[in-house]
Design an enzyme around this catalytic site. Sequence first.
Site, PDB file in Angstrom:
ATOM      1  N   ASP A  94       0.857  -1.179   0.000  1.00  0.00           N
ATOM      2  CA  ASP A  94       0.000   0.000   0.000  1.00  0.00           C
ATOM      3  C   ASP A  94       0.899   1.236   0.000  1.00  0.00           C
ATOM      4  OD1 ASP A  94       1.019   0.248   2.501  1.00  0.00           O
ATOM      5  OD2 ASP A  94      -0.869   0.044   3.557  1.00  0.00           O
ATOM      6  N   SER A  95       0.313   2.385  -0.168  1.00  0.00           N
ATOM      7  CA  SER A  95       1.107   3.603  -0.348  1.00  0.00           C
ATOM      8  C   SER A  95       1.560   4.216   0.961  1.00  0.00           C
ATOM      9  CB  SER A  95       0.269   4.641  -1.081  1.00  0.00           C
ATOM     10  OG  SER A  95      -0.769   5.088  -0.230  1.00  0.00           O
ATOM     11  N   GLY A  96       1.011   3.729   2.055  1.00  0.00           N
ATOM     12  CA  GLY A  96       1.308   4.353   3.340  1.00  0.00           C
ATOM     13  C   GLY A  96       0.329   5.455   3.683  1.00  0.00           C
ATOM     14  N   GLY A  97      -0.466   5.859   2.719  1.00  0.00           N
ATOM     15  CA  GLY A  97      -1.413   6.949   2.952  1.00  0.00           C
ATOM     16  C   GLY A  97      -2.340   6.652   4.116  1.00  0.00           C
ATOM     17  N   ASP A 148      -2.561   8.516  -1.617  1.00  0.00           N
ATOM     18  CA  ASP A 148      -3.886   9.128  -1.604  1.00  0.00           C
ATOM     19  C   ASP A 148      -4.163   9.756  -0.252  1.00  0.00           C
ATOM     20  OD1 ASP A 148      -3.875   6.467  -0.496  1.00  0.00           O
ATOM     21  OD2 ASP A 148      -6.034   6.608  -0.327  1.00  0.00           O
ATOM     22  N   GLN A 197     -11.156   7.574  -4.023  1.00  0.00           N
ATOM     23  CA  GLN A 197     -11.746   8.047  -2.773  1.00  0.00           C
ATOM     24  C   GLN A 197     -13.128   8.630  -3.077  1.00  0.00           C
ATOM     25  OE1 GLN A 197     -10.787   7.572   0.248  1.00  0.00           O
ATOM     26  NE2 GLN A 197      -8.711   6.804  -0.052  1.00  0.00           N
ATOM     27  N   GLY A 225     -11.299   4.266   1.104  1.00  0.00           N
ATOM     28  CA  GLY A 225     -12.308   5.085   1.784  1.00  0.00           C
ATOM     29  C   GLY A 225     -13.585   4.353   2.144  1.00  0.00           C
ATOM     30  N   ASP A 275      -8.305  -7.369   1.203  1.00  0.00           N
ATOM     31  CA  ASP A 275      -7.342  -7.562   2.280  1.00  0.00           C
ATOM     32  C   ASP A 275      -7.966  -7.030   3.557  1.00  0.00           C
ATOM     33  OD1 ASP A 275      -6.840  -4.574   1.606  1.00  0.00           O
ATOM     34  OD2 ASP A 275      -5.756  -4.905   3.467  1.00  0.00           O
ATOM     35  N   CYS A 314     -14.356 -26.912   7.823  1.00  0.00           N
ATOM     36  CA  CYS A 314     -13.112 -26.256   7.405  1.00  0.00           C
ATOM     37  C   CYS A 314     -12.010 -27.291   7.163  1.00  0.00           C
ATOM     38  CB  CYS A 314     -12.676 -25.263   8.480  1.00  0.00           C
ATOM     39  SG  CYS A 314     -11.151 -24.397   8.088  1.00  0.00           S
ATOM     40  N   CYS A 316      -8.677 -26.515   7.343  1.00  0.00           N
ATOM     41  CA  CYS A 316      -7.377 -26.013   7.819  1.00  0.00           C
ATOM     42  C   CYS A 316      -6.754 -26.981   8.821  1.00  0.00           C
ATOM     43  CB  CYS A 316      -7.522 -24.613   8.423  1.00  0.00           C
ATOM     44  SG  CYS A 316      -8.046 -24.572  10.151  1.00  0.00           S
ATOM     45  N   CYS A 319      -8.437 -27.003  12.350  1.00  0.00           N
ATOM     46  CA  CYS A 319      -9.691 -27.748  12.441  1.00  0.00           C
ATOM     47  C   CYS A 319      -9.469 -29.250  12.273  1.00  0.00           C
ATOM     48  CB  CYS A 319     -10.691 -27.220  11.420  1.00  0.00           C
ATOM     49  SG  CYS A 319     -11.255 -25.555  11.836  1.00  0.00           S
ATOM     50  N   HIS A 345      -6.760 -20.618  11.139  1.00  0.00           N
ATOM     51  CA  HIS A 345      -8.141 -20.915  10.752  1.00  0.00           C
ATOM     52  C   HIS A 345      -8.811 -19.712  10.078  1.00  0.00           C
ATOM     53  CE1 HIS A 345     -12.334 -22.048  10.771  1.00  0.00           C
ATOM     54  NE2 HIS A 345     -12.570 -20.867  11.354  1.00  0.00           N
TER      55      HIS A 345
HETATM   56 ZN   LIG Z   1     -10.265 -24.182  10.205  1.00  0.00          ZN
END
Ligand SMILES: [Zn+2]
Length: 382
Positions: A94-97, A148, A197, A225, A275, A314, A316, A319, A345
């Site tokens: 990311d830009s850090g903004g 931004d 934005q 935003g 994300d 799940c 994973c 689990c 998980h």
């Molecule tokens: Zn799991």
Amino acid sequence: MSENAFAFRLEANDGAARVGTFTTPHGDVPTPAFMPVGTLGTVKSLSMEEVGGLGARMILGNTYHLYLRPGHELVRQLGGLHDFMRWTGPILTDSGGYQVFSLAQIRDISDEGAVFTSHVDGSKHLFTPESVMDIQRTLGADVVMAFDECPPGGSDHAHAREANERTLKWLVRCRRRFEELNAQGAYPAQALFPVLQGNVYDDLRREHARQFQDVGDWAGFGIGGLSVGEAKPAMWRTLDVLDEELPFDRPRYLMGVGYPDDLLEAVSRGYDMFDCVAPTRNARHGTAWTSEEGQVNLKAARFREDTRPLDPNCDCTTCARYTRAYLRHLVASAEMLGFRLISIHNLRFLVRLGEQARRHIAQGTFHGWSGDWLERYRGARG
Ligand SMILES: [Zn+2]
């Protein structure tokens, strides 16, 4: 030359929901895709082998944090961010903004850039559109984000408009610097995404999207935003507005989203990349997502003797091997392993949700499936 290493291929759609493949120099990313956040060059408490094992294809790094610690020049000296953290897949920085405006103490913001004091040691720094492009090139991410101004959630129309105007001016400068670096043959090849934005104001959102496309063609779009405290219906409406404005054949990255139900809502509206720090942040508080019971907190007394897996559906490693009773004990004792196992998980839960969405979109069964999924998830006791 550099953007030739990037491509987005749309493969199927079901209504507005889409399946695609985003090609980068470090590999393909099937979309929809959730990208784990590696703030400081680490997805908290997990090794990169574990992150890869969760099925994650692309991860994030934070420019603001890595610039402050350990410093972007040192990262380059140590082989670039991929090599430094031993992640062989694609990385987006990311830009850090967002961090400058949320974490750091802003001293001064002008058209030139943002002067801020570090949250680590109080030292003073200046981020400009140019310096942010330079830092991200030095770190070596595949996808870099334009600098931004992210106004706080709930900003009034005038403030949001001002931030839009500054973000547009900064975007032109980011692009110019990005192209200069490309012309110099600066390594590595990168794609630059702008960050839209406009808060939840439809007119500002439309205007920004059009202005950005007037600046040039883009390998993808970041939508900023949102998920900053606005009401959910306003967020969905904004996504519908942008769906009409954005070119359909470019990946759309909805920044900072999200929780499982938000991710599905956004996928259904035509968004591809996501994300959020929620999987690990929630794990720290003992909170986990499940397909049948919604969001649960493992501190609850009802899990004390519960020998079932956290989520029986799940796949994973948590689990597959551990009981709720054991996880509850770890959380209650503030054991580090509890944080790690729940993080594994939660991250797998979102990565898998992207995989499931992808399969259902391709089969044309997405809307029925996600409607049932959301009803079950939201109807469950927390
Ligand atoms: Zn799991």
